[in-house]
Each structure stands twice: as structure tokens, then as C-alpha cells.
Design a protein around this motif. Structure first.
Motif, PDB file in Angstrom:
ATOM      1  N   ASN A  85      -8.190  -9.953   8.397  1.00 12.47           N
ATOM      2  CA  ASN A  85      -9.026 -10.985   8.162  1.00 12.47           C
ATOM      3  C   ASN A  85     -10.169 -11.382   6.533  1.00 12.47           C
ATOM      4  OD1 ASN A  85     -10.381 -11.720  10.930  1.00 12.47           O
ATOM      5  ND2 ASN A  85      -9.796 -10.161  11.692  1.00 12.47           N
ATOM      6  N   ASP A  86      -9.700 -10.236   5.598  1.00 14.19           N
ATOM      7  CA  ASP A  86     -10.314 -10.405   4.073  1.00 14.19           C
ATOM      8  C   ASP A  86      -9.882 -11.560   3.731  1.00 14.19           C
ATOM      9  OD1 ASP A  86     -12.207  -8.248   4.252  1.00 14.19           O
ATOM     10  OD2 ASP A  86     -10.096  -6.739   5.264  1.00 14.19           O
ATOM     11  N   ASP A  87      -8.415 -11.601   3.678  1.00 10.80           N
ATOM     12  CA  ASP A  87      -7.593 -13.026   3.010  1.00 10.80           C
ATOM     13  C   ASP A  87      -8.125 -14.021   3.310  1.00 10.80           C
ATOM     14  OD1 ASP A  87      -6.691 -10.884   1.809  1.00 10.80           O
ATOM     15  OD2 ASP A  87      -4.393 -11.183   2.334  1.00 10.80           O
ATOM     16  N   LEU A  88      -8.582 -14.394   4.821  1.00  8.63           N
ATOM     17  CA  LEU A  88      -8.588 -15.441   6.040  1.00  8.63           C
ATOM     18  C   LEU A  88     -10.260 -15.600   5.401  1.00  8.63           C
ATOM     19  CD1 LEU A  88      -9.026 -18.177   7.907  1.00  8.63           C
ATOM     20  CD2 LEU A  88      -9.604 -15.770   9.665  1.00  8.63           C
ATOM     21  N   ASN A  89     -10.984 -14.677   5.269  1.00 10.93           N
ATOM     22  CA  ASN A  89     -12.191 -14.681   4.956  1.00 10.93           C
ATOM     23  C   ASN A  89     -12.727 -14.936   3.773  1.00 10.93           C
ATOM     24  OD1 ASN A  89     -13.400 -14.241   7.443  1.00 10.93           O
ATOM     25  ND2 ASN A  89     -13.425 -11.964   7.446  1.00 10.93           N
ATOM     26  N   LEU A  90     -11.946 -14.857   2.628  1.00 11.48           N
ATOM     27  CA  LEU A  90     -11.547 -14.714   0.889  1.00 11.48           C
ATOM     28  C   LEU A  90     -11.835 -16.256   0.962  1.00 11.48           C
ATOM     29  CD1 LEU A  90     -12.650 -14.387  -2.161  1.00 11.48           C
ATOM     30  CD2 LEU A  90     -10.171 -13.277  -1.839  1.00 11.48           C
ATOM     31  N   LEU A  91     -10.489 -17.356   2.047  1.00 15.65           N
ATOM     32  CA  LEU A  91     -10.289 -18.536   1.548  1.00 15.65           C
ATOM     33  C   LEU A  91     -11.192 -19.339   1.834  1.00 15.65           C
ATOM     34  CD1 LEU A  91      -6.111 -18.364   1.718  1.00 15.65           C
ATOM     35  CD2 LEU A  91      -7.975 -17.599  -0.320  1.00 15.65           C
ATOM     36  N   LYS A  92     -11.615 -18.841   2.926  1.00 17.42           N
ATOM     37  CA  LYS A  92     -12.764 -19.683   4.072  1.00 17.42           C
ATOM     38  C   LYS A  92     -14.200 -19.339   2.802  1.00 17.42           C
ATOM     39  CE  LYS A  92     -12.302 -19.765   8.444  1.00 17.42           C
ATOM     40  NZ  LYS A  92     -12.116 -19.416   9.872  1.00 17.42           N
ATOM     41  N   LYS A  93     -14.216 -18.489   2.217  1.00 19.29           N
ATOM     42  CA  LYS A  93     -15.573 -18.293   1.405  1.00 19.29           C
ATOM     43  C   LYS A  93     -15.101 -19.500  -0.301  1.00 19.29           C
ATOM     44  CE  LYS A  93     -18.204 -15.464  -1.218  1.00 19.29           C
ATOM     45  NZ  LYS A  93     -18.196 -13.547  -2.204  1.00 19.29           N
ATOM     46  N   LEU A  94     -14.663 -19.411  -0.262  1.00 18.37           N
ATOM     47  CA  LEU A  94     -13.673 -19.865  -1.810  1.00 18.37           C
ATOM     48  C   LEU A  94     -13.672 -20.962  -1.523  1.00 18.37           C
ATOM     49  CD1 LEU A  94     -11.394 -17.132  -3.834  1.00 18.37           C
ATOM     50  CD2 LEU A  94     -13.670 -18.201  -3.775  1.00 18.37           C
ATOM     51  N   ASN A  95     -13.498 -21.938   0.171  1.00 17.13           N
ATOM     52  CA  ASN A  95     -13.033 -23.467   0.187  1.00 17.13           C
ATOM     53  C   ASN A  95     -11.693 -23.973   0.314  1.00 17.13           C
ATOM     54  OD1 ASN A  95     -14.337 -25.635   1.788  1.00 17.13           O
ATOM     55  ND2 ASN A  95     -15.012 -26.725   0.377  1.00 17.13           N
ATOM     56  N   ILE A  96     -11.233 -22.877  -0.230  1.00  8.88           N
ATOM     57  CA  ILE A  96      -9.078 -23.456   0.584  1.00  8.88           C
ATOM     58  C   ILE A  96      -8.803 -23.945   0.942  1.00  8.88           C
ATOM     59  CG2 ILE A  96      -7.201 -21.985  -0.826  1.00  8.88           C
ATOM     60  CD1 ILE A  96      -8.982 -20.172  -2.707  1.00  8.88           C
ATOM     61  N   VAL A  97      -9.137 -22.547   2.394  1.00  3.86           N
ATOM     62  CA  VAL A  97      -9.337 -22.986   3.980  1.00  3.86           C
ATOM     63  C   VAL A  97     -10.096 -23.937   4.021  1.00  3.86           C
ATOM     64  CG1 VAL A  97      -8.269 -22.550   6.293  1.00  3.86           C
ATOM     65  CG2 VAL A  97      -7.975 -21.039   4.289  1.00  3.86           C
ATOM     66  N   MET A 103       8.349   5.573  11.776  1.00  2.00           N
ATOM     67  CA  MET A 103       8.784   6.813  10.847  1.00  2.00           C
ATOM     68  C   MET A 103       8.428   8.340  11.482  1.00  2.00           C
ATOM     69  SD  MET A 103      11.954   5.618   8.194  1.00  2.00           S
ATOM     70  CE  MET A 103      12.759   7.350   9.135  1.00  2.00           C
ATOM     71  N   GLY A 104       6.657   7.853  11.690  1.00  2.00           N
ATOM     72  CA  GLY A 104       5.798   9.223  12.288  1.00  2.00           C
ATOM     73  C   GLY A 104       4.595  10.155  10.817  1.00  2.00           C
ATOM     74  N   ARG A 105       4.519   9.104  10.089  1.00  4.86           N
ATOM     75  CA  ARG A 105       4.566   9.453   8.477  1.00  4.86           C
ATOM     76  C   ARG A 105       3.263   9.715   8.102  1.00  4.86           C
ATOM     77  NH1 ARG A 105       8.832  11.748   9.616  1.00  4.86           N
ATOM     78  NH2 ARG A 105      10.082  12.052   8.013  1.00  4.86           N
ATOM     79  N   ALA A 106       2.780   9.995   7.991  1.00  5.61           N
ATOM     80  CA  ALA A 106       0.523  10.211   7.883  1.00  5.61           C
ATOM     81  C   ALA A 106       0.479   9.028   7.116  1.00  5.61           C
ATOM     82  CB  ALA A 106       0.011  11.651   7.765  1.00  5.61           C
ATOM     83  N   ILE A 107      -0.567   8.800   5.875  1.00  5.69           N
ATOM     84  CA  ILE A 107      -0.050   7.729   5.407  1.00  5.69           C
ATOM     85  C   ILE A 107      -2.053   8.358   4.833  1.00  5.69           C
ATOM     86  CG2 ILE A 107      -1.096   5.755   5.243  1.00  5.69           C
ATOM     87  CD1 ILE A 107       1.609   5.918   6.014  1.00  5.69           C
ATOM     88  N   ILE A 108      -1.696   7.662   3.215  1.00  8.51           N
ATOM     89  CA  ILE A 108      -2.903   7.999   2.335  1.00  8.51           C
ATOM     90  C   ILE A 108      -2.748   6.530   1.994  1.00  8.51           C
ATOM     91  CG2 ILE A 108      -4.979   8.525   0.350  1.00  8.51           C
ATOM     92  CD1 ILE A 108      -2.720  11.466   0.702  1.00  8.51           C
ATOM     93  N   THR A 109      -4.178   5.566   2.254  1.00 11.04           N
ATOM     94  CA  THR A 109      -3.904   4.680   1.288  1.00 11.04           C
ATOM     95  C   THR A 109      -6.044   3.966   0.872  1.00 11.04           C
ATOM     96  OG1 THR A 109      -3.627   1.358   1.410  1.00 11.04           O
ATOM     97  CG2 THR A 109      -4.276   2.858   3.733  1.00 11.04           C
ATOM     98  N   THR A 110      -5.467   3.080   0.449  1.00 15.03           N
ATOM     99  CA  THR A 110      -7.108   2.487  -0.698  1.00 15.03           C
ATOM    100  C   THR A 110      -8.048   2.130   0.495  1.00 15.03           C
ATOM    101  OG1 THR A 110      -6.329   0.563  -1.304  1.00 15.03           O
ATOM    102  CG2 THR A 110      -7.156   2.416  -2.259  1.00 15.03           C
ATOM    103  N   ASP A 111      -9.371   1.769   0.816  1.00 18.24           N
ATOM    104  CA  ASP A 111     -10.577   1.103   2.099  1.00 18.24           C
ATOM    105  C   ASP A 111      -9.767  -0.632   1.909  1.00 18.24           C
ATOM    106  OD1 ASP A 111     -11.655   0.323   3.928  1.00 18.24           O
ATOM    107  OD2 ASP A 111     -13.463   1.713   3.399  1.00 18.24           O
ATOM    108  N   ALA A 112      -9.509  -0.712   1.839  1.00 17.18           N
ATOM    109  CA  ALA A 112      -8.611  -2.370   0.909  1.00 17.18           C
ATOM    110  C   ALA A 112      -8.270  -3.163   1.647  1.00 17.18           C
ATOM    111  CB  ALA A 112      -7.964  -2.780  -0.829  1.00 17.18           C
ATOM    112  N   PRO A 113      -8.917  -5.025   1.851  1.00 15.26           N
ATOM    113  CA  PRO A 113      -8.153  -5.822   2.232  1.00 15.26           C
ATOM    114  C   PRO A 113      -6.571  -5.336   2.858  1.00 15.26           C
ATOM    115  CG  PRO A 113      -9.464  -7.250   1.653  1.00 15.26           C
ATOM    116  CD  PRO A 113      -9.367  -5.153   0.230  1.00 15.26           C
ATOM    117  N   GLY A 114      -5.769  -5.878   3.492  1.00 15.73           N
ATOM    118  CA  GLY A 114      -4.658  -5.480   3.995  1.00 15.73           C
ATOM    119  C   GLY A 114      -3.707  -3.926   3.824  1.00 15.73           C
ATOM    120  N   CYS A 115      -4.697  -2.912   3.642  1.00 16.10           N
ATOM    121  CA  CYS A 115      -4.376  -1.644   3.247  1.00 16.10           C
ATOM    122  C   CYS A 115      -5.222  -0.931   4.452  1.00 16.10           C
ATOM    123  CB  CYS A 115      -5.086  -0.485   1.530  1.00 16.10           C
ATOM    124  SG  CYS A 115      -4.380  -2.036   0.433  1.00 16.10           S
TER     125      CYS A 115
END
Length: 384
Positions: free
Chosen positions: A162-174, A306-318
Motif C-alpha cells: 500500500n505504501d507504493d500505491l499511496n506514494l504514486l497517488k500522492k505524486l499524481n503518478i497514478v 522454510m521456517g526462518r525468523a526475519i529481521i528487516t526494516t520498518d520500511a515499505p515492502g519490508c
């Protein structure tokens, strides 16, 4: 016998067609469609080319630079796209990644292809920091204008968060008139990526083994991953940090000399580029992706399956596949200390690897099964 309808997919990198869209194309082919694949550098990726041909697909080479902004070459890509489309006359086109989205979609509109679909599988460096600063360079404005023109000519745009969708709407690209759909990434084959036992050390405990799979770009968080590895290794000499991926042509790619130094210093165990990532995931107890932004990371979904714990960023798509404290940890972008702290939690509390890894598998089954994701896209494209 009536002629089969034709479905054509535009790609800028042939190996990703099978890896990321192979199951989708398989489903569409099973519905009776004639499959066409358009991509550059067929001779360079002969194995992938031959496999696609072996599946009964039609593969067409296009003149395209994956990266670079040479206007003459990009205009050539546009007209070559039009020539291919005008010859094949497909009823459906799906384009993903920047140049196929822009030039493939505009060419499909010019060639009067009835149904033109776009998949935004992530927003690259031309969108970096735009959301935070609300400022755009001349080059960014130019690329965004091309995006806007292409998406305006599409029948529907698929997003992976949803972050990518909202950004492109905000920029009037979509624009509001264009139908949009958010899907759960590219999905993951739960049978191909089945649960794998966690690696063990000599005493039988869970081995502290971390893994990152990515193109070796700065905005994938490669530097932060290596810096965290250095801190952890000073405290826990038996910790392992695996890295899978190759240096890309992208302007954000790390230097070969930098990679060589990390390997020489023992900061990482480098696998290079591999066709099958499952052995690397099996050798790890925790998967790490400190990326600045994604669509929805396929490697995260594969590790979860495959049953692995994840460390990732609090960023769009992550952030989407990870529930903080349930199947992994979310850390701020470019925050080496917080990334290190999250790694330390798994070393000091190894039972978390199994608990969170089990939760990851459950989320993958419930939400990211490739069969569910592909079925959603097929319905939305009106192919069923």
C-alpha cells in the motif's frame, strides 16, 4: 479450431521471468493462452531462454539497457517494443520494472493491445527519499512524468504494498481513474520452499547463522549488514554472516573492491550469485534484509516459508510480512545499532529462532502462497 489468445510479459532481466513470474505464466498457460516473453540479452542467459522455450513459450529479444538513461537507446527500446507487439498482436500485456513499464506499456497502447497491465514490484532509486523530503530532482521529475504517462495508458496497475500505491497517488503518478490492486507480493511456492531444520553447532544448539540474499546495492542495506556483522563478531566469534548475490549495474551498487575486502576480513561468507537459494537459507537460522524499500521481498517470503525468523526494516515492502516480536523484528532504516541488537536477541535467546521461524511458516501459508497470489492476479486481469 479457434486461435489461442496471446499473453505477453515484458521483462528487463530474463532469469527473473522464471524465478519471479514462472508460476504465474504456468497458470496462464494452463488456461489455454499462448505465452510470449520479451526480454534483452537472450544469448547471455541461454539456460533460461532454453527452459522457457522448453515450456512451449515464445521468447523474443528486445534492445534494452537495464540501467542507464541514454535517450537514443531508450527511444530505440520504445520503437522495438512497438514492432514486436505489432507483429505478435497479443490480447494481454503485463510489464514490470521501470523500462518495461514505461516503454512496454506506451508501445502496447500505440499497438492497440486491448488489455495492458502494469506490476509495480518495487520503487527504485528514482523514488528514494521523495516520500520523506517531498523534493524531486530534475531527473526524478522526468522519470516520474514517464511513469505517469505509461500508467495513464494501462488497464490496471498491480502493487505489492500500500505504501507504493499511496506514494504514486500522492505524486499524481497514478491518477484516480486508473484501477489499482494490491497483491501479496509475488508469492512463494510452499512445496519448493518447505520447512528446513535449523543449523546446529557441535553442542547441538542452534547455530548463530545470519543470511542476506540481495543484489549488492547500497539501498538493500548491504553496508549496514556488514557493519552489524563486525560488531556481533567482536562479541560472538562463532556467529556466521552469509551473503548471496552479485554486483549489479545499478548506480547504487557497491564496489567490487569493497566486497573483496569484506571477504578477506572474514566479515561475511560470500556465496556469489546462485540459481537455487534453498541451501543458503537452510544453512542459516535467521534471515536479514536491512533494505531501504521493497515491493514485497521474495527472498523474505522464501525464508519464511522454510521456517526462518526475519529481521528487516520498518520500511515499505519490508514491514508487511513481519509482525514485530512474532516472526521477527523490525528495525529502522540504516540503524546499525538496532540491527545489531536484533541479531543479539537471537544469539542470546536461540529458542526464538524456532518459535519465530514456525510463526513465519504459518504466515507464509496463510497469506503468501503463490497459488493464492496468482489466482488473485488472474481474476483481476480477467484471464480465468
Amino acid at each position: 479450431m479457434p486461435k489461442r489468445k496471446r499473453f505477453l510479459i515484458f521483462s528487463n532481466y530474463l532469469p527473473h521471468v522464471l524465478n519471479f513470474r514462472g508460476k504465474l505464466l504456468e497458470c496462464i498457460a494452463q488456461l489455454g493462452y499462448e505465452i510470449h516473453v520479451v526480454s534483452p540479452d537472450l544469448e547471455k542467459y541461454a539456460a533460461d531462454h532454453n527452459e522457457l522455450i522448453g515450456r512451449g513459450y515464445h521468447v523474443h529479444e528486445i534492445t534494452m539497457q537495464r540501467t542507464g538513461t541514454n535517450p537514443v537507446k531508450d527511444i530505440r527500446t520504445f520503437f522495438h517494443s512497438y514492432q514486436i507487439l505489432n507483429r505478435i498482436k497479443p490480447e494481454y500485456v503485463l510489464s514490470y520494472t521501470v523500462k518495461p513499464v514505461v516503454y512496454g506499456t506506451l508501445a502496447a497502447w500505440l499497438a492497440k493491445v486491448p488489455y495492458r497491465f502494469v506490476l509495480i514490484s518495487g520503487l527504485g532509486y528514482t523514488f528514494q527519499q521523495v516520500e520523506e523530503t517531498n523534493k524531486r530532482s530534475i531527473f526524478q521529475k522526468f522519470v516520474h512524468a514517464l511513469y505517469q504517462q505509461a500508467l495513464a495508458k494501462s488497464s490496471k496497475v498491480f502493487f505489492q504494498n500500500n505504501d507504493d500505491l499511496n506514494l504514486l497517488k500522492k505524486l499524481n503518478i497514478v491518477q484516480p481513474i486508473i484501477p489499482t490492486v494490491v497483491v501479496n507480493g509475488s508469492g512463494v511456492d510452499l512445496n519448493d520452499f518447505n520447512v528446513s531444520p535449523l543449523p546446529r553447532n557441535e553442542s547441538g544448539g542452534v547455530k548463530p547463522s545470519f543470511l542476506l540474499i540481495a543484489r549488492l546495492l547500497k539501498d538493500k542495506g548491504i553496508v549496514e549488514y556488514v557493519e552489524a556483522s563486525k560488531q556481533i563478531k567482536r562479541e560472538y566469534s562463532d556467529a556466521e554472516f552469509h551473503l548471496v548475490g552479485s554486483i549489479d549495474e545499478n548506480p547504487a551498487a557497491i564496489e567490487q573492491a569493497q566486497l573483496d575486502q569484506w571477504i578477506a576480513d572474514g566479515d561475511i561468507i560470500y556465496w556469489g550469485q546462485v540459481r537455487d537459494v534453498r541451501p543458503a537459507i537452510a544453512a542459516s537460522s535467521v534471515y536479514v534484509l536491512p533494505s531501504y524499500r521493497e515491493g514485497t521481498s521474495r527472498s523474505v517470503l522464501e525464508a519464511m516459508s522454510m521456517g526462518r525468523a526475519i529481521i528487516t526494516t520498518d520500511a515499505p515492502g519490508c514491514r508487511e510480512p513481519v509482525t514485530n516480536g512474532i516472526n521477527g523484528y523490525l528495525v529502522p532504516v540504516q540503524a546499525i545499532d538496532e540491527l545489531t541488537d536484533a541479531m543479539r536477541q537471537f544469539i542470546e535467546h536461540p529458542n526464538l529462532c524456532e518459535q519465530m521461524g514456525s510463526a513465519s511458516r504459518g504466515i507464509a501459508v496463510d497469506k503468501y502462497d503463490v497459488k493464492k497470489v496468482n489466482a488473485h492476479m488472474i481474476v483481476e486481469m480477467g484471464l480465468g
